[in-house]
Design an enzyme around this catalytic site. Structure first.
Site, PDB file in Angstrom:
ATOM      1  N   CYS A 119     -29.285 -55.419  17.529  1.00 50.10           N
ATOM      2  CA  CYS A 119     -29.555 -54.719  16.278  1.00 50.10           C
ATOM      3  C   CYS A 119     -30.763 -53.806  16.430  1.00 50.10           C
ATOM      4  O   CYS A 119     -30.739 -52.633  16.027  1.00 50.10           O
ATOM      5  CB  CYS A 119     -29.783 -55.729  15.157  1.00 50.10           C
ATOM      6  SG  CYS A 119     -29.937 -54.977  13.512  1.00 50.10           S
ATOM      7  N   CYS A 120     -31.844 -54.323  17.019  1.00 52.42           N
ATOM      8  CA  CYS A 120     -33.046 -53.520  17.228  1.00 52.42           C
ATOM      9  C   CYS A 120     -32.764 -52.336  18.147  1.00 52.42           C
ATOM     10  O   CYS A 120     -33.301 -51.243  17.956  1.00 52.42           O
ATOM     11  CB  CYS A 120     -34.160 -54.379  17.828  1.00 52.42           C
ATOM     12  SG  CYS A 120     -34.952 -55.522  16.660  1.00 52.42           S
ATOM     13  N   CYS A 230     -39.511 -55.664  19.302  1.00 48.96           N
ATOM     14  CA  CYS A 230     -38.200 -55.108  18.991  1.00 48.96           C
ATOM     15  C   CYS A 230     -37.577 -54.370  20.159  1.00 48.96           C
ATOM     16  O   CYS A 230     -36.398 -54.025  20.109  1.00 48.96           O
ATOM     17  CB  CYS A 230     -38.280 -54.183  17.789  1.00 48.96           C
ATOM     18  SG  CYS A 230     -39.388 -52.794  18.022  1.00 48.96           S
TER      19      CYS A 230
END
Length: 238
Positions: A119-120, A230
């Protein structure tokens, strides 16, 4: 009132400001084109204010992941009203986000490190590469005192992932210095800090922290502290 109430040492703060302005001026003289990566954190607001006042040749951008807090968007508008349209916004590619959601679910990042990093990557890392295209250097608001993963953060380094010079002008600043600057210069900040947040990212992945907790304890709190980055600030061997 923001969470950090202890006053900064005025003389020490002035020295830090002078040192940071010197770094910014060197960047403007030697490393252009260069750009500040801003998430509109308290630290990024310090740097943006200093850049606009002293080194306007340095550009700025932000990454809109599509899952930011309403308070962050409100601050973006306040920044535009104060400084003008000086912060360019980059968005994730729709197909990248669609693939992540199809593979892991819309909130799958709570269930596995693989899902969270995917996702990051889609929402932050890929847009970052586009934002840094054509640049010689990029600047961040990271500080050594923020987290164990940043304890040895240099002021200047080579970013092997991006192939650029990376500068962290606030590496030596303390949290009280940041808030001392914002208050003394009337710089706007994200109102989530008034609600106990001390590090602010995407809404589903950020929460307030309790007294005594690490500054970044509210980021990806379900993961081991050593993994709480992240991907924007990791070298390939991490």
């Amino acid at each position: 009132m923001a969470i950090v109430d202890e006053p900064s040492d005025i003389a020490a703060l002035e020295q830090r400001i002078e040192g940071t302005v010197a770094i910014l001026r060197r960047v403007e003289a030697e490393y252009l084109p260069a750009v500040l990566a801003s998430s509109f954190s308290a630290e990024d607001m310090v740097l943006l204010d200093l850049i606009r006042a002293h080194t306007p040749g340095i550009d700025a951008f932000t990454l809109d992941t599509g899952r930011l807090n309403a308070e962050t968007y409100k601050l973006q508008q306040r920044v535009r009203e104060r400084y003008g349209p000086v912060v360019r916004t980059y968005y994730p590619e729709a197909f990248e986000v669609e693939q992540v959601v199809a593979s892991f679910g819309v909130n799958g990042f709570y269930h596995s490190l693989e899902a969270r990093q995917a996702c990051c990557h889609a929402r932050k890392v890929e847009p970052l590469r586009r934002a840094l295209s054509g640049q010689r250097a990029w600047l961040t608001g990271m500080r050594r005192a923020q987290a164990a993963t940043r304890s040895e953060l240099p002021i200047e380094e080579h970013d092997p992932e991006q192939g650029l010079i990376k500068l962290n002008p606030l590496a030596e600043w303390q949290e009280a210095d940041v808030w001392g600057y914002l208050r003394s210069h009337g710089v706007p900040y994200n109102k989530l800090y008034d609600q106990g947040y001390r590090s602010i990212g995407c809404a589903p992945c950020t929460r307030p922290v309790a007294a005594g907790e690490d500054i970044r304890a509210g980021r990806w709190w379900w993961e081991h502290p050593a993994r709480r980055e992240c991907g924007l600030h990791r070298s390939p061997q991490d």
